[in-house]
Design a protein around this motif. Structure first.
Motif, PDB file in Angstrom:
ATOM      1  N   ILE A   1       0.811  -1.216   0.000  1.00 49.08           N
ATOM      2  CA  ILE A   1       0.000   0.000   0.000  1.00 49.08           C
ATOM      3  C   ILE A   1       0.846   1.269   0.000  1.00 49.08           C
ATOM      4  O   ILE A   1       0.509   2.262  -0.633  1.00 49.08           O
ATOM      5  CB  ILE A   1      -0.987  -0.015   1.194  1.00 49.08           C
ATOM      6  N   GLY A   2       1.960   1.267   0.734  1.00 45.60           N
ATOM      7  CA  GLY A   2       2.761   2.482   0.812  1.00 45.60           C
ATOM      8  C   GLY A   2       2.146   3.493   1.754  1.00 45.60           C
ATOM      9  O   GLY A   2       1.890   4.638   1.375  1.00 45.60           O
ATOM     10  N   GLY A   3       1.907   3.111   2.979  1.00 43.39           N
ATOM     11  CA  GLY A   3       1.268   3.970   3.973  1.00 43.39           C
ATOM     12  C   GLY A   3       0.404   3.132   4.893  1.00 43.39           C
ATOM     13  O   GLY A   3       0.455   1.900   4.890  1.00 43.39           O
ATOM     14  N   GLU A   4      -0.407   3.798   5.690  1.00 45.05           N
ATOM     15  CA  GLU A   4      -1.309   3.100   6.602  1.00 45.05           C
ATOM     16  C   GLU A   4      -2.464   2.460   5.825  1.00 45.05           C
ATOM     17  O   GLU A   4      -3.083   3.122   4.990  1.00 45.05           O
ATOM     18  CB  GLU A   4      -1.888   4.076   7.627  1.00 45.05           C
ATOM     19  N   PRO A   5      -2.807   1.202   6.126  1.00 44.94           N
ATOM     20  CA  PRO A   5      -3.972   0.610   5.463  1.00 44.94           C
ATOM     21  C   PRO A   5      -5.286   1.105   6.066  1.00 44.94           C
ATOM     22  O   PRO A   5      -6.318   1.093   5.393  1.00 44.94           O
ATOM     23  CB  PRO A   5      -3.795  -0.887   5.697  1.00 44.94           C
ATOM     24  N   TYR A   6      -5.238   1.541   7.337  1.00 44.25           N
ATOM     25  CA  TYR A   6      -6.419   2.092   7.996  1.00 44.25           C
ATOM     26  C   TYR A   6      -5.966   2.817   9.256  1.00 44.25           C
ATOM     27  O   TYR A   6      -4.825   2.659   9.709  1.00 44.25           O
ATOM     28  CB  TYR A   6      -7.429   0.995   8.354  1.00 44.25           C
ATOM     29  N   PHE A   7      -6.864   3.626   9.834  1.00 43.74           N
ATOM     30  CA  PHE A   7      -6.571   4.263  11.118  1.00 43.74           C
ATOM     31  C   PHE A   7      -7.883   4.477  11.859  1.00 43.74           C
ATOM     32  O   PHE A   7      -8.918   4.770  11.252  1.00 43.74           O
ATOM     33  CB  PHE A   7      -5.849   5.595  10.938  1.00 43.74           C
ATOM     34  N   VAL A   8      -7.801   4.325  13.198  1.00 42.41           N
ATOM     35  CA  VAL A   8      -8.987   4.383  14.039  1.00 42.41           C
ATOM     36  C   VAL A   8      -9.047   5.739  14.750  1.00 42.41           C
ATOM     37  O   VAL A   8      -8.060   6.182  15.346  1.00 42.41           O
ATOM     38  CB  VAL A   8      -8.972   3.250  15.084  1.00 42.41           C
ATOM     39  N   PHE A   9     -10.223   6.375  14.683  1.00 42.00           N
ATOM     40  CA  PHE A   9     -10.464   7.660  15.350  1.00 42.00           C
ATOM     41  C   PHE A   9     -11.593   7.455  16.354  1.00 42.00           C
ATOM     42  O   PHE A   9     -12.771   7.689  16.048  1.00 42.00           O
ATOM     43  CB  PHE A   9     -10.816   8.737  14.324  1.00 42.00           C
ATOM     44  N   PRO A  10     -11.260   7.001  17.568  1.00 41.22           N
ATOM     45  CA  PRO A  10     -12.308   6.588  18.521  1.00 41.22           C
ATOM     46  C   PRO A  10     -13.218   7.731  18.962  1.00 41.22           C
ATOM     47  O   PRO A  10     -14.418   7.520  19.146  1.00 41.22           O
ATOM     48  CB  PRO A  10     -11.508   6.017  19.697  1.00 41.22           C
ATOM     49  N   ASP A  11     -12.673   8.935  19.154  1.00 38.54           N
ATOM     50  CA  ASP A  11     -13.499  10.054  19.610  1.00 38.54           C
ATOM     51  C   ASP A  11     -14.542  10.457  18.570  1.00 38.54           C
ATOM     52  O   ASP A  11     -15.617  10.959  18.913  1.00 38.54           O
ATOM     53  CB  ASP A  11     -12.627  11.264  19.948  1.00 38.54           C
ATOM     54  N   SER A  12     -14.217  10.216  17.296  1.00 41.39           N
ATOM     55  CA  SER A  12     -15.151  10.534  16.211  1.00 41.39           C
ATOM     56  C   SER A  12     -16.058   9.358  15.880  1.00 41.39           C
ATOM     57  O   SER A  12     -17.004   9.508  15.094  1.00 41.39           O
ATOM     58  CB  SER A  12     -14.380  10.943  14.944  1.00 41.39           C
ATOM     59  N   GLY A  13     -15.741   8.186  16.441  1.00 43.24           N
ATOM     60  CA  GLY A  13     -16.524   6.995  16.124  1.00 43.24           C
ATOM     61  C   GLY A  13     -16.345   6.544  14.695  1.00 43.24           C
ATOM     62  O   GLY A  13     -17.253   5.967  14.097  1.00 43.24           O
ATOM     63  N   LYS A  14     -15.112   6.771  14.129  1.00 41.58           N
ATOM     64  CA  LYS A  14     -14.887   6.470  12.717  1.00 41.58           C
ATOM     65  C   LYS A  14     -13.593   5.691  12.524  1.00 41.58           C
ATOM     66  O   LYS A  14     -12.669   5.769  13.345  1.00 41.58           O
ATOM     67  CB  LYS A  14     -14.799   7.767  11.894  1.00 41.58           C
TER      68      LYS A  14
END
Length: 633
Positions: A61-74
């Motif tokens: 991929i060349g970077g993050e495949p995903y990232f979690v934003f818990p405060d936004s619920g996303k």
């Protein structure tokens, strides 16, 4: 006899993140890669994406495949279509759902990579490649407001690599070929300023510049300096501190308390909190990860804990790790040559609580029948040390006599074959040894893992000294009576596929069979068919298809392919954007037109890899059966 399904029964557990009491990860539980979550302490994994969506291999991929934003619920997740690598940033709810385009679909029609992310401030960095021109644009995005700020646009790409706490200053790295990089400082409202290096457009023709090999940029706690990884002071990379108030002001940084020994490189510096950092090393292909504190006055790191490299987490490869700042915990994915990927967390102030969260295993094959491999490093024709491993069938399998040889060439070319069960090669290597083959895996010049000078030797020299390293290896292997080099086959993927074709065509006397997986056949058409944004790099690193046409023709397998005498199996993904299907089609069509023996296996729903379970079963089986037929174990 054992089946490939036994090895593939061990599912992948990769790219884990620990957020609160939840572990997020990527796995192929459903037969293709997707995103899952489970509870810390154990629960049934919950799918977070619809079943028809397949994620890409995080290695590509060349970077993050995903990232979690818990405060936004996303969750922000990067999704392509069956390996076409046209990644789009998509949003799903924290507990999963149907993906919706982030930033109102602004990036549609581009190929996007996700860089650094700040969960607390909801800031992300995105690099968008045009699919129509040689333009790569870098953005700072605010997930809360939807605002996008353009940081840079160049043909080569300018990648965010460190930021201040308020994101008003960002370190940007522009790279031209491996190690040839320039560091810029972006400040909101100001023109980008060069900190280190000389931009390529400012250089005189033929001008030689220092190779800084920058990566892992981190602002220090006072935000007046930056810590980075560089090859400027040590060929195998070392930390350095850069004064941001000056220009070209780089100082070496020492590391005290390292526990490893051997040949390798430092590969990463990752800020944790305050003066604490994680230091990553690749030693003889094996991972070491340390937790250290930085003393700014002495300009030294002091190691406090060995996280990976000893005990349970020894003699393998760290696929990825994530630091959970609120919980002061690490979570990681780790595997070895004989053990599938497992998720572990490292907890406690003394980092002495190691919790294994998965229990993946190979079904129906005793552990002692898998091959750990042995060091088979050798001295090449000009005195250069070449790192290599030789995997032999376990004695308990009962094979006798010299074993036919499968010679495996890794991709890149600036990559490295490591004891990594998450990568395509390791299940194949194990399956081949179970079927009576010896497998030789070299990291010839041009590979990463052995210093900048070693890696740079393949630039503008595909099929040159790298090829001769392989030929020399076969001469040396002839002396090993456990191996029968007169029953030898060669296999490789991507650049490894190119080298497979090159070796089979230019040294036909060495091989009884060859397997090319999406390897370039004609370096001129390959250069014309790659994505537009890749062309500036390949014009330098490989050769310009206009001004270097004679050189590229001479180094192309196409020029020599009529000399091939062994049967050939060609494997290709229909959606591959790197080595497009037409490249392999041209190879097969030409060989058949001149009466050569060639089989073609093309996967309609794969790209530059083979990821889906049913395709992996067929691919590994076809390769092994091909070598059984041609090498007769």
């Amino acid at each position: 006899m054992y089946r490939i399904e036994s090895l593939l029964s061990a599912r992948l557990f990769i790219s884990p993140k620990l957020v609160g009491n939840r572990i997020f990860f990527i796995s192929n539980l459903s037969g293709h890669l997707s995103l899952y979550a489970m509870d810390h302490g154990g629960s049934v994994p919950e799918p977070l994406l619809p079943p028809q969506i397949a994620l890409q291999n995080p290695h590509l991929i060349g970077g993050e495949p995903y990232f979690v934003f818990p405060d936004s619920g996303k969750i922000l997740v990067m999704i392509d279509r069956d390996g076409d690598e046209n990644y789009q940033p998509m949003i799903i709810p924290l507990d999963g759902g149907f993906p919706e385009p982030a930033f109102e679909g602004f990036f549609e029609g581009t190929r996007v990579h996700l860089g650094e992310c700040d969960a607390e401030n909801k800031i992300v960095y995105l690099i968008a490649e045009s699919r129509a021109s040689e333009a790569i644009t870098t953005y700072q995005g605010n997930l809360s407001t939807g605002e996008l700020v353009k940081l840079a646009e160049t043909p080569w790409g300018t990648y965010p690599n460190g930021h201040t706490a308020d994101h008003r200053r960002v370190l940007l790295m522009e790279g031209y070929t491996f190690g040839d990089s320039v560091l810029f400082l972006w400040e909101r409202g100001k023109t980008n300023r060069v900190l280190m290096g000389k931009p390529i457009l400012d250089r005189a023709e033929g001008e030689q510049v220092p190779l800084y090999g920058f990566s892992s940029m981190n602002f220090t706690s006072d935000e007046k300096s930056a810590l980075c990884l560089t090859s400027f002071f040590k060929d195998t990379y070392s930390p350095a501190e850069l004064d941001l108030n000056a220009t070209q002001d780089l100082h070496p940084v020492e590391v005290n308390g390292l526990k490893h020994s051997g040949v390798g490189e430092m590969t990463g510096i990752y800020g944790l909190e305050g003066a604490r950092f994680a230091l990553d090393y690749n030693i003889d292909g094996v991972s070491w990860l340390y937790e250290a504190e930085y003393d700014a006055e002495r300009k030294e790191f002091d190691v406090k804990h060995v996280l990976v490299g000893e005990g349970t987490l020894a003699n393998g490869m760290l696929e990825s790790f994530y630091y959970d700042k609120p919980g002061d915990r690490f979570i990681l994915s780790f595997s070895s040559a004989t053990s599938p990927t497992q998720i572990y967390s490292i907890e406690g102030q003394e980092r002495n609580l190691i919790i294994r969260h998965t229990r993946e295993k190979v079904l129906g094959i005793p552990q002692d029948l898998l091959s750990d491999g042995e060091d088979a490093s050798y001295t090449s024709y000009d005195g250069t040390r070449i790192s290599a491993r030789l995997y032999l069938p376990a004695k308990e399998l009962g094979f006798t006599g010299s074993r036919p040889l499968v010679y495996y060439v890794h991709g890149g070319p600036q990559g490295q074959e490591r004891p990594d069960f998450a990568w395509f090669s390791m299940p194949l290597i194990q399956y081949l040894t179970l079927n009576g083959f010896a497998v030789f895996v070299p990291n010839v010049r041009g590979s990463t893992g052995y210093g900048m000078r070693y890696t740079k030797q393949v630039d503008h020299d595909w099929g040159g000294y790298d090829r001769l390293d392989h030929v020399e290896a076969m001469k040396i292997l002839e002396k090993d009576k456990r191996v029968d080099v007169h029953r030898a086959g060669v296999v490789g993927r991507s650049y490894g596929g190119y080298m497979t074709l090159t070796l089979a065509a230019r040294h036909p006397e060495l091989w009884k069979g060859a397997v090319d997986m999406f390897g370039p056949f004609d370096l001129i058409t390959f250069s014309e068919r790659i994505p537009e944004t890749w062309k500036p790099y390949f014009r330098i690193a490989l050769g310009d298809p206009v001004t270097d046409a004679d050189f590229l023709k001479e180094r192309s397998p196409r020029t020599h392919i009529e000399q091939i005498t062994c049967p050939l199996l060609v494997i290709q993904g229909k959606n591959d954007p790197r080595v497009v299907e037409r490249e392999s089609h041209d190879l097969v069509e030409y060989l058949r037109s001149i009466g050569k023996q060639v089989d073609y296996l093309m996967f309609e729903n794969e790209g530059h890899d083979v990821l889906k379970y049913e395709n992996r079963v067929r691919c590994y089986t076809e390769i092994t059966e091909f070598f059984k037929k041609t090498l007769q174990p």
